[in-house]
Write an enzyme that holds these catalytic residues in place. Structure first.
Site, PDB file in Angstrom:
ATOM      1  CG  LEU A  51      -0.479 -51.824   8.076  1.00  9.11           C
ATOM      2  CD1 LEU A  51       0.147 -51.346   6.987  1.00  9.11           C
ATOM      3  CD2 LEU A  51      -0.062 -51.262   9.412  1.00  9.11           C
ATOM      4  CG  ASP A  52      -6.231 -52.236   5.575  1.00  5.95           C
ATOM      5  OD1 ASP A  52      -5.673 -51.138   6.145  1.00  5.95           O
ATOM      6  OD2 ASP A  52      -6.282 -52.674   4.796  1.00  5.95           O
ATOM      7  CB  THR A  54     -13.177 -61.326  -2.667  1.00  9.50           C
ATOM      8  OG1 THR A  54     -11.772 -61.723  -2.818  1.00  9.50           O
ATOM      9  CG2 THR A  54     -13.992 -62.299  -3.192  1.00  9.50           C
ATOM     10  CB  THR A  95     -10.629 -54.647   7.907  1.00 12.62           C
ATOM     11  OG1 THR A  95     -10.683 -55.737   6.922  1.00 12.62           O
ATOM     12  CG2 THR A  95     -11.039 -55.496   9.358  1.00 12.62           C
ATOM     13  CE  LYS A 140      -7.193   1.051   3.556  1.00 10.94           C
ATOM     14  NZ  LYS A 140      -5.785   1.425   4.221  1.00 10.94           N
ATOM     15  CB  VAL A 162      -7.851 -60.582  14.143  1.00 12.35           C
ATOM     16  CG1 VAL A 162      -6.383 -59.893  14.700  1.00 12.35           C
ATOM     17  CG2 VAL A 162      -8.853 -59.823  14.925  1.00 12.35           C
ATOM     18  CB  SER A 163      -5.174 -60.676   8.724  1.00  6.70           C
ATOM     19  OG  SER A 163      -4.797 -59.209   8.860  1.00  6.70           O
ATOM     20  CD  GLU A 205      -2.584   0.962   2.756  1.00  8.90           C
ATOM     21  OE1 GLU A 205      -3.627   1.629   2.979  1.00  8.90           O
ATOM     22  OE2 GLU A 205      -2.268  -0.088   3.431  1.00  8.90           O
ATOM     23  CB  CYS A 242      -4.531  -1.889   4.176  1.00  4.93           C
ATOM     24  SG  CYS A 242      -3.510  -2.425   5.744  1.00  4.93           S
TER      25      CYS A 242
END
Length: 679
Positions: free
Chosen positions: A386-387, A520, A508, A116, A382-383, A47, A169
């Site tokens: 992570l997922d 699947t 999951t 302005k 429960v495998s 300005e 401004c």
């Protein structure tokens, strides 16, 4: 085709060296800065930078006003070969009134001047003593250097896909800033010339204003603040410059008060704003156009053309790009390209993101389970991967928060033909450490019977009267490149059958798997509720580690970290002769960090294939990928994304946790039979 390659529009915001009440020297300082930003599309200055903001009662002096007009002519002449639109502030006398104004200069011509609107006249500010507010009643044009120049608060400046609005401004600090109306009228690049002094806490509020205005307006917002060379009689100006885009700071300069020693001379920042992303957001956020009736006036749009930008060095002025000309070569981007858009950089922001996501998952599941009968078990496969681990942790903390015993959760391990000892041990250790009920079911006998019922030769093996162990041994001899979708799908569906027969099943599968159809159908694709439904694969690992360190003690913590370090695999194909996992998901699909990068830029930003590939080439992934890998993985993404919408059209309920979701009930409604010819 946009004038700007991939819609990237380059802005420089600068705080030049200032000489109080000396327009001639200030003009030379501004010209010097323009030479440092030769490839920018817009150069924004503070300005009243022509005269200095702190000239005070000298604004009433004819010599200063005449010198300011001469300085504008000098800047225009000196930058006639510069490609950018240059925006500078100056005091301007018009028809007996004095305005605090912004002049837009391009290729030696003053295109227009914007006054302005809001003049601060309180505490340290005294603008009402010298200036008149622009209120729409000012002359529509003014004479400057022998030319009639458009003048007023109704000006926008347009070049290709960029429409630029200007405010000054204090305008930003008002309840309805002029830039809000400019954005409704079509401006997607908003510029603010400012002189904001530094006092304790003001920088944070100033930054919040710039960021929030860019977000509300779905626009880029650049801010250039006067620097410490202004008069320090009563205040000090910080030289704070910022460039934001739709609620995110792309760049900001240092400033007085940032903990470093003051500096001498100019400071400047440069960033590319993404006009295509902004246009996409305005198109998809349909409520944005609902504000059109609020416009108090029509806007005059001043068109201008920029020379083509390219990564090649320029030795002389280039002609403006014609509408039917070939698009310019893309220059390297001047913005950070997040390689992991779902995952912040390590530190407090990542911890906060993980905490927020995990809390949303937990709250969503707890509400759903609260509507079940108290004796209804919460069942999860429960495998040891992570997922399933992340889903189990959300279930455990959901039970804890509602005061339900953890034994309400039934964890079921279902080892198959590709289950490794590593993941089986991790699953058993995790369930024991968390104190849930557990059950182990060897699915191999059921799968073998299913193969016989289907008269199927799994992986080419003639079953005859083979028992499970004989068949398992025979699998070791199968070459690693042999695949069998029926062999994999039967295992997934048997597991789902066993889970569904036991109670309320917690899904999951994560967001990345949904995008790629890596499941699947009516197998691991289905459940009663899925807490991972909008969590991308690149974030899952961090969430598991976050939960491990925040909520759990040893030995569970160590088990969780071991799981977080496990390679990603569905473990549906046979193990190697040494018992190691042979089915590596990323070896088949390509790196998940690339797929998540593509997913974000397709669904969130709506970018073209060419732009996504361009951005991927400039992003810093965990390892460098050559162009062939990027292109091959991108083709895999598009092919699988279009081919697997039928799976996403009937996914279970689950909570949205981020800006990208593929729920057919919420964010993503796509025909299952759509063609990808345009993609």
């Amino acid at each position: 085709m946009s004038l700007f390659p991939f819609g990237l529009f380059r802005i420089t915001a600068a705080a030049p060296e200032v000489f109080v009440a000396d327009p001639a020297r200030n003009a030379e300082a501004i010209i010097a800065v323009t030479r440092q930003a030769s490839d920018s599309d817009v150069l924004l200055f503070p300005e009243l930078c022509i005269s200095s903001y702190t000239a005070a009662d000298l604004f009433g002096q004819t010599p200063l006003l005449d010198a300011s007009r001469e300085a504008i002519s000098r800047i225009a002449e000196a930058t006639a070969e510069h490609r950018a639109l240059i925006v500078v502030g100056l005091p301007l006398a018009v028809d007996g009134s004095l305005y605090n104004a912004a002049a837009a200069i391009h290729r030696g011509e003053v295109l227009g001047i914007v006054p302005k609107q809001y003049l601060p006249t309180y505490r340290e500010f005294y603008e009402g003593r010298w200036f008149r507010s622009g209120d729409g009643h000012e002359p529509a044009t003014l004479e400057l250097a022998g030319s009639e120049v458009p003048f007023g608060i109704d000006l926008l400046f347009r070049c290709g896909g960029a429409t630029i609005g200007i405010e000054i401004c204090e305008d930003l600090w008002m309840p309805i800033p002029p830039s809000s109306l400019q954005a409704i009228a079509g401006a997607n690049v908003l510029l603010n010339l400012s002189a904001s002094n530094e006092v304790v806490g003001k920088a944070r509020w100033r930054t919040d204003l710039v960021v929030s205005q860019s977000g509300r307006c779905l626009a880029a917002y650049a801010y250039a603040g006067a620097g410490p060379d202004e008069s320090t009689t009563d205040v000090v100006f910080g030289g704070h410059c910022l460039i934001a885009e739709n609620g995110v700071v792309l760049e900001q300069s240092r400033r007085v008060g940032d903990g470093q020693l003051p500096w001498r001379g100019a400071s400047l920042i440069t960033a590319d704003v993404d006009l295509e992303r902004l246009d996409h957001d305005r198109r998809t956020q349909t409520s944005f156009d609902d504000a059109l009736p609020l416009l108090p006036r029509p806007y005059r749009v001043i068109e201008f053309s920029l020379p083509a930008s390219s990564s090649a060095p320029k030795t002389e002025a280039e002609p403006a790009l014609e509408a039917d000309a070939a698009p310019p070569l893309p220059r390297p981007p001047r913005r950070r390209i997040p390689a992991h858009p779902f995952v912040p950089a390590p530190g407090p922001e990542l911890d906060a993101r993980c905490g927020e996501v995990f809390a949303i998952q937990t709250a969503g599941l707890a509400k759903r389970v609260s509507r079940l009968s108290e004796d209804s078990p919460l069942v999860i496969g429960v495998s040891g991967g992570l997922d399933s681990t992340l889903a189990l942790l959300a279930a455990v903390k959901g039970c804890d928060s509602y005061g339900w015993p953890r034994t309400r959760i039934l964890g079921v391990t279902m080892p198959g033909f590709g289950t490794s000892a590593h993941t089986r041990t991790s699953a058993d250790d995790l369930m024991e450490g968390l104190g849930i009920r557990s059950e182990a079911i060897d699915i191999r006998p059921l799968c073998l019977e299913a193969f016989r019922s289907l008269d199927h030769r799994p992986l080419g093996i003639q079953l005859g009267d083979m028992d499970v162990e004989t068949f398992q041994q025979a699998l070791v001899e199968v070459p690693a490149d042999v695949t069998d979708l029926v062999f994999e799908n039967v295992q997934a569906r048997v597991r789902t059958f066993l889970l569904m027969s036991r109670g309320f099943v917690l899904g999951t599968g994560d967001l990345s798997e949904q995008a790629l159809g890596w499941s699947t159908y009516n197998g691991d694709h289905m459940s009663m509720y899925n807490v991972n439904t909008s969590v991308p694969k690149t974030l899952v690992r961090f969430l598991v580690r976050y939960a491990a360190d925040r909520y759990f003690e040893s030995p569970v913590r160590e088990t969780l970290h071991r799981i977080a370090d496990t390679p990603i695999s569905p473990e549906l194909l046979p193990l190697s002769s040494s018992g190691e996992i042979r089915q590596d998901t990323e070896a088949t699909l390509g790196p998940y960090e690339l797929h998540d990068f593509f997913l974000f830029n397709v669904v969130r930003n709506g970018f073209s294939r060419e732009k996504i590939a361009y951005l991927a080439r400039h992003a810093k992934f965990s390892e460098p990928y050559d162009e062939a890998t990027i292109d091959r993985t991108l083709e895999t993404f598009y092919r699988r994304f279009f081919a697997n919408q039928f799976k996403r059209s009937c996914v279970p309920d689950g909570p949205k946790v981020g800006s990208v979701s593929l729920s057919p009930r919420g964010d993503w409604r796509m025909p299952s039979d759509a063609s990808r010819g345009a993609f």
